[in-house]
Write a protein that holds these residues in place. Structure first.
Motif, PDB file in Angstrom:
ATOM      1  N   MET A  83      68.953  45.447  15.304  1.00  0.00           N
ATOM      2  CA  MET A  83      68.159  45.485  15.873  1.00  0.00           C
ATOM      3  C   MET A  83      66.763  45.390  15.340  1.00  0.00           C
ATOM      4  O   MET A  83      66.064  44.450  15.090  1.00  0.00           O
ATOM      5  N   ALA A  84      66.772  46.591  14.318  1.00  0.00           N
ATOM      6  CA  ALA A  84      64.789  47.367  13.594  1.00  0.00           C
ATOM      7  C   ALA A  84      65.015  45.313  12.511  1.00  0.00           C
ATOM      8  O   ALA A  84      63.927  45.553  12.309  1.00  0.00           O
ATOM      9  N   ALA A  85      66.207  45.654  12.260  1.00  0.00           N
ATOM     10  CA  ALA A  85      65.982  44.143  11.324  1.00  0.00           C
ATOM     11  C   ALA A  85      66.038  42.934  11.886  1.00  0.00           C
ATOM     12  O   ALA A  85      65.887  41.998  10.731  1.00  0.00           O
ATOM     13  N   GLY A  86      65.949  42.540  12.927  1.00  0.00           N
ATOM     14  CA  GLY A  86      65.655  41.150  13.592  1.00  0.00           C
ATOM     15  C   GLY A  86      66.714  41.075  14.095  1.00  0.00           C
ATOM     16  O   GLY A  86      66.439  39.460  14.208  1.00  0.00           O
TER      17      GLY A  86
ATOM     18  N   HIS B  97      78.117  39.309  19.351  1.00  0.00           N
ATOM     19  CA  HIS B  97      77.930  38.876  17.951  1.00  0.00           C
ATOM     20  C   HIS B  97      76.211  38.727  18.318  1.00  0.00           C
ATOM     21  O   HIS B  97      75.509  38.637  20.017  1.00  0.00           O
ATOM     22  N   TYR B  98      75.102  39.448  17.119  1.00  0.00           N
ATOM     23  CA  TYR B  98      74.124  40.229  16.714  1.00  0.00           C
ATOM     24  C   TYR B  98      73.418  38.988  16.023  1.00  0.00           C
ATOM     25  O   TYR B  98      74.584  39.028  15.312  1.00  0.00           O
ATOM     26  N   LEU B  99      72.691  38.367  16.190  1.00  0.00           N
ATOM     27  CA  LEU B  99      72.113  36.855  15.547  1.00  0.00           C
ATOM     28  C   LEU B  99      70.672  36.931  15.182  1.00  0.00           C
ATOM     29  O   LEU B  99      70.328  37.743  15.658  1.00  0.00           O
ATOM     30  N   ASN B 100      70.047  37.063  13.915  1.00  0.00           N
ATOM     31  CA  ASN B 100      69.668  36.948  13.045  1.00  0.00           C
ATOM     32  C   ASN B 100      68.418  35.304  12.748  1.00  0.00           C
ATOM     33  O   ASN B 100      68.649  34.873  11.693  1.00  0.00           O
ATOM     34  N   PRO B 101      67.627  35.741  13.909  1.00  0.00           N
ATOM     35  CA  PRO B 101      67.196  33.936  13.659  1.00  0.00           C
ATOM     36  C   PRO B 101      66.565  33.592  11.948  1.00  0.00           C
ATOM     37  O   PRO B 101      66.566  32.700  11.295  1.00  0.00           O
ATOM     38  N   SER B 102      65.819  34.631  11.772  1.00  0.00           N
ATOM     39  CA  SER B 102      64.868  34.174  11.140  1.00  0.00           C
ATOM     40  C   SER B 102      66.324  33.356   9.116  1.00  0.00           C
ATOM     41  O   SER B 102      65.561  32.845   9.080  1.00  0.00           O
ATOM     42  N   LEU B 103      67.117  34.306   9.681  1.00  0.00           N
ATOM     43  CA  LEU B 103      68.710  33.709   8.526  1.00  0.00           C
ATOM     44  C   LEU B 103      69.105  32.569   8.892  1.00  0.00           C
ATOM     45  O   LEU B 103      69.258  31.509   8.392  1.00  0.00           O
ATOM     46  N   LEU B 104      68.897  32.595   9.849  1.00  0.00           N
ATOM     47  CA  LEU B 104      70.118  30.742  10.782  1.00  0.00           C
ATOM     48  C   LEU B 104      69.136  29.684  10.254  1.00  0.00           C
ATOM     49  O   LEU B 104      69.346  28.946   9.967  1.00  0.00           O
ATOM     50  N   PHE B 105      68.009  30.194  10.018  1.00  0.00           N
ATOM     51  CA  PHE B 105      67.143  28.875  10.110  1.00  0.00           C
ATOM     52  C   PHE B 105      66.240  28.537   8.322  1.00  0.00           C
ATOM     53  O   PHE B 105      65.414  28.134   8.532  1.00  0.00           O
ATOM     54  N   ASP B 106      66.601  29.635   7.713  1.00  0.00           N
ATOM     55  CA  ASP B 106      66.124  30.173   6.326  1.00  0.00           C
ATOM     56  C   ASP B 106      66.448  28.935   5.575  1.00  0.00           C
ATOM     57  O   ASP B 106      66.083  28.570   4.063  1.00  0.00           O
ATOM     58  N   GLY B 107      67.446  27.810   5.665  1.00  0.00           N
ATOM     59  CA  GLY B 107      68.216  26.575   5.172  1.00  0.00           C
ATOM     60  C   GLY B 107      69.015  27.553   4.162  1.00  0.00           C
ATOM     61  O   GLY B 107      69.222  26.740   2.843  1.00  0.00           O
ATOM     62  N   ALA B 108      69.579  28.294   3.895  1.00  0.00           N
ATOM     63  CA  ALA B 108      70.474  29.359   3.420  1.00  0.00           C
ATOM     64  C   ALA B 108      71.271  29.908   2.971  1.00  0.00           C
ATOM     65  O   ALA B 108      71.382  30.783   4.481  1.00  0.00           O
ATOM     66  N   VAL B 109      72.337  30.032   2.504  1.00  0.00           N
ATOM     67  CA  VAL B 109      73.495  31.083   3.021  1.00  0.00           C
ATOM     68  C   VAL B 109      73.270  32.399   1.461  1.00  0.00           C
ATOM     69  O   VAL B 109      73.854  31.517   1.027  1.00  0.00           O
ATOM     70  N   ASN B 110      73.227  33.454   2.237  1.00  0.00           N
ATOM     71  CA  ASN B 110      73.400  34.610   1.425  1.00  0.00           C
ATOM     72  C   ASN B 110      74.568  35.847   1.893  1.00  0.00           C
ATOM     73  O   ASN B 110      74.600  36.344   2.377  1.00  0.00           O
ATOM     74  N   ALA B 111      75.699  35.491   0.972  1.00  0.00           N
ATOM     75  CA  ALA B 111      76.105  36.635   1.328  1.00  0.00           C
ATOM     76  C   ALA B 111      75.972  37.858   1.570  1.00  0.00           C
ATOM     77  O   ALA B 111      76.489  38.576   2.085  1.00  0.00           O
ATOM     78  N   THR B 112      74.622  38.333   1.215  1.00  0.00           N
ATOM     79  CA  THR B 112      74.257  39.364   1.019  1.00  0.00           C
ATOM     80  C   THR B 112      73.672  39.738   2.616  1.00  0.00           C
ATOM     81  O   THR B 112      73.500  40.850   3.514  1.00  0.00           O
TER      82      THR B 112
ATOM     83  N   PRO C  84      74.166  38.855   6.164  1.00  0.00           N
ATOM     84  CA  PRO C  84      74.717  37.143   7.087  1.00  0.00           C
ATOM     85  C   PRO C  84      73.974  37.012   7.688  1.00  0.00           C
ATOM     86  O   PRO C  84      73.089  37.877   9.150  1.00  0.00           O
ATOM     87  N   GLU C  85      74.572  35.763   9.144  1.00  0.00           N
ATOM     88  CA  GLU C  85      73.668  35.570   9.721  1.00  0.00           C
ATOM     89  C   GLU C  85      73.713  36.277  11.180  1.00  0.00           C
ATOM     90  O   GLU C  85      72.882  36.430  11.689  1.00  0.00           O
ATOM     91  N   ILE C  86      75.290  36.461  11.492  1.00  0.00           N
ATOM     92  CA  ILE C  86      75.733  37.044  12.463  1.00  0.00           C
ATOM     93  C   ILE C  86      76.332  37.939  12.171  1.00  0.00           C
ATOM     94  O   ILE C  86      76.745  38.546  11.162  1.00  0.00           O
ATOM     95  N   LEU C  87      75.982  39.588  13.008  1.00  0.00           N
ATOM     96  CA  LEU C  87      77.102  40.872  12.532  1.00  0.00           C
ATOM     97  C   LEU C  87      77.659  40.808  14.829  1.00  0.00           C
ATOM     98  O   LEU C  87      77.347  40.426  15.077  1.00  0.00           O
ATOM     99  N   VAL C  88      78.778  40.812  14.232  1.00  0.00           N
ATOM    100  CA  VAL C  88      79.663  41.032  14.765  1.00  0.00           C
ATOM    101  C   VAL C  88      80.925  41.976  15.275  1.00  0.00           C
ATOM    102  O   VAL C  88      81.071  42.900  14.353  1.00  0.00           O
ATOM    103  N   TYR C  89      80.084  42.986  16.754  1.00  0.00           N
ATOM    104  CA  TYR C  89      80.462  44.039  17.223  1.00  0.00           C
ATOM    105  C   TYR C  89      81.522  44.550  17.966  1.00  0.00           C
ATOM    106  O   TYR C  89      82.249  43.652  18.923  1.00  0.00           O
ATOM    107  N   GLU C  90      82.393  45.812  18.374  1.00  0.00           N
ATOM    108  CA  GLU C  90      83.811  45.322  19.125  1.00  0.00           C
ATOM    109  C   GLU C  90      83.503  46.776  20.100  1.00  0.00           C
ATOM    110  O   GLU C  90      82.742  47.702  19.617  1.00  0.00           O
TER     111      GLU C  90
END
Length: 167
Positions: free
Chosen positions: A45-48, A68-83, A85-91
């Motif tokens: 959450m501190a990272a967005g 699911h935790y989403l980072n909207p700045s990554l979702l709409f940045d127009g790029a996909v970067n393996a380092t 991820p747009e979403i982090l998933v927690y159990e």
């Protein structure tokens, strides 16, 4: 006549996946190196990142994907970067904490897109996520082994049983 058969034991956290360590796969290693700081959702959450939906998502044929935790700045940045991820998933765990189990990549682009050599899956519109446009996604079980495969949507080793009644 007694015939002995050797049956390999498979544990939830077993490193073997069809005889090969899933943790040593190049994409999984890259993800683990770059997301370990998000093992605590507070750091995410501190990272967005923020909770998209506080409910754990169970699969139609068993298993789950988690919260699911989403980072909207990554979702709409127009790029996909393996380092990143747009979403982090927690159990959800019985002690009330959340455990990082997977990541998900999302791209709003036309045509097939691959991430580090792995093709992303097309999700058409309308869709169960309520997203009005088609998009590409790739789910990666980088933190919890999935016997169905590293890129399967649902993991039978993940459960929503510990989901709080009022998340």
């Amino acid at each position: 006549l007694l015939i002995a058969m050797a049956v390999p034991a498979v544990a939830d956290d077993d490193d073997s996946d069809r005889g090969k360590s899933w943790k040593s796969a190049p994409l999984v290693k890259l993800i683990r190196e770059n997301t370990k700081q998000y093992s605590d959702p507070e750091a995410a959450m501190a990272a967005g990142y923020f909770v998209v939906d506080p409910w754990c998502i169970s699969g139609p044929a068993g298993g789950a994907t988690g919260v699911h935790y989403l980072n909207p700045s990554l979702l709409f940045d127009g790029a996909v970067n393996a380092t990143t991820p747009e979403i982090l998933v927690y159990e959800p765990k019985r002690d009330g904490k959340l455990q990082l189990v997977a990541v998900e990549y999302i791209a709003f682009v036309d045509g097939p897109l691959a991430l580090e050599g792995h093709l992303m899956n097309l999700t058409g519109a309308p869709n169960r996520f309520g997203i009005p446009d088609p998009f590409l996604r790739l789910h990666v079980w980088a933190w919890k082994r999935n016997p169905k495969g590293t890129f399967a949507d649902y993991n039978p080793n993940v459960s929503c049983d510990a989901q709080p009644l009022d998340p």
